[in-house]
Design a protein around this motif. Structure first.
Motif, PDB file in Angstrom:
ATOM      1  N   MET A  83      -6.512  69.788  18.235  1.00 50.75           N
ATOM      2  CA  MET A  83      -5.983  70.046  16.904  1.00 50.75           C
ATOM      3  C   MET A  83      -5.851  68.710  16.165  1.00 50.75           C
ATOM      4  O   MET A  83      -5.282  67.771  16.692  1.00 50.75           O
ATOM      5  N   ILE A  84      -6.405  68.681  14.979  1.00 56.85           N
ATOM      6  CA  ILE A  84      -6.266  67.510  14.109  1.00 56.85           C
ATOM      7  C   ILE A  84      -5.661  68.000  12.806  1.00 56.85           C
ATOM      8  O   ILE A  84      -6.284  68.759  12.069  1.00 56.85           O
ATOM      9  N   ASN A  85      -4.431  67.566  12.563  1.00 57.35           N
ATOM     10  CA  ASN A  85      -3.728  67.940  11.340  1.00 57.35           C
ATOM     11  C   ASN A  85      -3.733  69.458  11.134  1.00 57.35           C
ATOM     12  O   ASN A  85      -3.956  69.958  10.038  1.00 57.35           O
ATOM     13  N   GLY A  86      -3.512  70.204  12.229  1.00 53.24           N
ATOM     14  CA  GLY A  86      -3.426  71.645  12.166  1.00 53.24           C
ATOM     15  C   GLY A  86      -4.746  72.393  12.211  1.00 53.24           C
ATOM     16  O   GLY A  86      -4.768  73.617  12.175  1.00 53.24           O
ATOM     17  N   ARG A  87      -5.850  71.671  12.300  1.00 54.58           N
ATOM     18  CA  ARG A  87      -7.165  72.329  12.340  1.00 54.58           C
ATOM     19  C   ARG A  87      -7.806  72.102  13.698  1.00 54.58           C
ATOM     20  O   ARG A  87      -7.783  71.004  14.239  1.00 54.58           O
ATOM     21  N   ARG A  88      -8.412  73.147  14.223  1.00 54.36           N
ATOM     22  CA  ARG A  88      -9.097  73.046  15.511  1.00 54.36           C
ATOM     23  C   ARG A  88     -10.487  72.468  15.281  1.00 54.36           C
ATOM     24  O   ARG A  88     -11.239  72.958  14.447  1.00 54.36           O
ATOM     25  N   ILE A  89     -10.821  71.406  16.036  1.00 55.24           N
ATOM     26  CA  ILE A  89     -12.159  70.819  15.988  1.00 55.24           C
ATOM     27  C   ILE A  89     -12.682  70.689  17.413  1.00 55.24           C
ATOM     28  O   ILE A  89     -11.907  70.660  18.364  1.00 55.24           O
ATOM     29  N   LEU A  90     -13.993  70.581  17.557  1.00 52.00           N
ATOM     30  CA  LEU A  90     -14.598  70.452  18.876  1.00 52.00           C
ATOM     31  C   LEU A  90     -14.669  68.977  19.252  1.00 52.00           C
ATOM     32  O   LEU A  90     -15.227  68.163  18.512  1.00 52.00           O
ATOM     33  N   ILE A  91     -14.095  68.637  20.398  1.00 49.01           N
ATOM     34  CA  ILE A  91     -14.156  67.284  20.945  1.00 49.01           C
ATOM     35  C   ILE A  91     -14.620  67.408  22.388  1.00 49.01           C
ATOM     36  O   ILE A  91     -13.995  68.110  23.180  1.00 49.01           O
ATOM     37  N   GLU A  92     -15.718  66.764  22.713  1.00 45.16           N
ATOM     38  CA  GLU A  92     -16.191  66.773  24.095  1.00 45.16           C
ATOM     39  C   GLU A  92     -15.434  65.720  24.884  1.00 45.16           C
ATOM     40  O   GLU A  92     -15.327  64.570  24.463  1.00 45.16           O
ATOM     41  N   CYS A  93     -14.931  66.132  26.036  1.00 38.98           N
ATOM     42  CA  CYS A  93     -14.154  65.235  26.888  1.00 38.98           C
ATOM     43  C   CYS A  93     -14.996  64.756  28.062  1.00 38.98           C
ATOM     44  O   CYS A  93     -15.841  65.494  28.560  1.00 38.98           O
ATOM     45  N   PRO A  94     -14.713  63.531  28.535  1.00 37.41           N
ATOM     46  CA  PRO A  94     -15.321  63.103  29.803  1.00 37.41           C
ATOM     47  C   PRO A  94     -14.822  64.032  30.920  1.00 37.41           C
ATOM     48  O   PRO A  94     -13.747  64.634  30.814  1.00 37.41           O
ATOM     49  N   ALA A  95     -15.569  64.128  31.999  1.00 36.84           N
ATOM     50  CA  ALA A  95     -15.213  65.020  33.111  1.00 36.84           C
ATOM     51  C   ALA A  95     -13.824  64.723  33.673  1.00 36.84           C
ATOM     52  O   ALA A  95     -13.143  65.620  34.163  1.00 36.84           O
ATOM     53  N   TRP A  96     -13.368  63.479  33.597  1.00 34.29           N
ATOM     54  CA  TRP A  96     -12.096  63.083  34.195  1.00 34.29           C
ATOM     55  C   TRP A  96     -10.894  63.299  33.269  1.00 34.29           C
ATOM     56  O   TRP A  96      -9.744  63.123  33.673  1.00 34.29           O
ATOM     57  N   CYS A  97     -11.103  63.681  32.026  1.00 35.56           N
ATOM     58  CA  CYS A  97     -10.012  63.831  31.050  1.00 35.56           C
ATOM     59  C   CYS A  97      -9.133  65.018  31.412  1.00 35.56           C
ATOM     60  O   CYS A  97      -9.618  66.128  31.635  1.00 35.56           O
ATOM     61  N   THR A  98      -7.811  64.773  31.478  1.00 31.59           N
ATOM     62  CA  THR A  98      -6.849  65.826  31.800  1.00 31.59           C
ATOM     63  C   THR A  98      -5.957  66.176  30.615  1.00 31.59           C
ATOM     64  O   THR A  98      -5.029  66.971  30.757  1.00 31.59           O
ATOM     65  N   GLU A  99      -6.202  65.592  29.457  1.00 33.73           N
ATOM     66  CA  GLU A  99      -5.391  65.844  28.270  1.00 33.73           C
ATOM     67  C   GLU A  99      -5.643  67.245  27.715  1.00 33.73           C
ATOM     68  O   GLU A  99      -6.778  67.720  27.705  1.00 33.73           O
ATOM     69  N   ASP A 100      -4.598  67.885  27.232  1.00 30.68           N
ATOM     70  CA  ASP A 100      -4.720  69.165  26.544  1.00 30.68           C
ATOM     71  C   ASP A 100      -4.761  68.859  25.051  1.00 30.68           C
ATOM     72  O   ASP A 100      -3.729  68.765  24.396  1.00 30.68           O
ATOM     73  N   HIS A 101      -5.958  68.679  24.531  1.00 28.06           N
ATOM     74  CA  HIS A 101      -6.114  68.280  23.129  1.00 28.06           C
ATOM     75  C   HIS A 101      -5.754  69.398  22.157  1.00 28.06           C
ATOM     76  O   HIS A 101      -5.564  69.135  20.974  1.00 28.06           O
ATOM     77  N   VAL A 102      -5.648  70.632  22.636  1.00 28.98           N
ATOM     78  CA  VAL A 102      -5.252  71.738  21.765  1.00 28.98           C
ATOM     79  C   VAL A 102      -3.734  71.745  21.590  1.00 28.98           C
ATOM     80  O   VAL A 102      -3.219  72.012  20.509  1.00 28.98           O
ATOM     81  N   ALA A 103      -2.996  71.421  22.650  1.00 20.94           N
ATOM     82  CA  ALA A 103      -1.532  71.457  22.603  1.00 20.94           C
ATOM     83  C   ALA A 103      -0.955  70.345  21.725  1.00 20.94           C
ATOM     84  O   ALA A 103       0.120  70.502  21.153  1.00 20.94           O
TER      85      ALA A 103
END
Length: 113
Positions: free
Chosen positions: A1-21
Motif C-alpha cells: 500500500m502506498i498512500n492508501g493505494r495498492r500497487i504491485l511490488i516484486e519482492c526478493p525471495a528472502w523478503c519477509t515484509e508484509d507490504h500490504v499491511a
C-alpha cells in the motif's frame, strides 16, 4: 500500500515484509527486509540478552543510482548497513572475537577464586 493505494511490488525471495499491511506514504519508503538472525548472551532477563541482530535489507526505490542488498546489523541503538564485503569482514571479526572469548573462558575455568 502506498498512500492508501495498492500497487504491485516484486519482492526478493528472502523478503519477509508484509507490504500490504504497512501503508507507506511514498514509494521511496518501501523497504525489503529478511528474517532476523539474533546474537544473544546467555543468562539474565530475556529482554536484556540480545546484543544485536542482522538481516538482509534492500531499498529498491531509494534515490541512488543502483539499489544494493545489504546486511543490516542492528545493535539496538544504531543500524549499520554493511555491503557484502563489509559483512564478510564483520563476520571474520566476530570469529576472531569468539576465539578470544573461548580463550578467556579457558583461563576462567582454571582460575582460583
Amino acid at each position: 500500500m502506498i498512500n492508501g493505494r495498492r500497487i504491485l511490488i516484486e519482492c526478493p525471495a528472502w523478503c519477509t515484509e508484509d507490504h500490504v499491511a504497512v501503508n507507506e506514504r511514498h514509494l521511496e519508503d518501501v523497504q525489503h527486509c529478511g528474517a532476523f538472525t539474533d546474537l544473544v548472551v546467555p543468562g539474565g532477563e530475556p529482554s536484556l540478552r540480545l546484543l544485536g541482530h542482522a538481516r538482509l535489507g534492500l531499498d529498491s526505490f531509494a534515490p541512488r543510482s543502483k539499489p544494493q542488498t545489504v546486511v543490516a546489523f542492528d545493535d539496538g541503538s544504531e543500524v549499520f548497513d554493511l555491503s557484502p564485503t563489509e559483512a564478510i569482514r564483520f563476520a571474520d571479526d566476530l570469529e576472531a572475537f569468539a576465539a578470544k572469548v573461548r580463550e578467556l573462558a579457558a583461563v576462567a575455568s582454571k582460575a582460583v577464586a
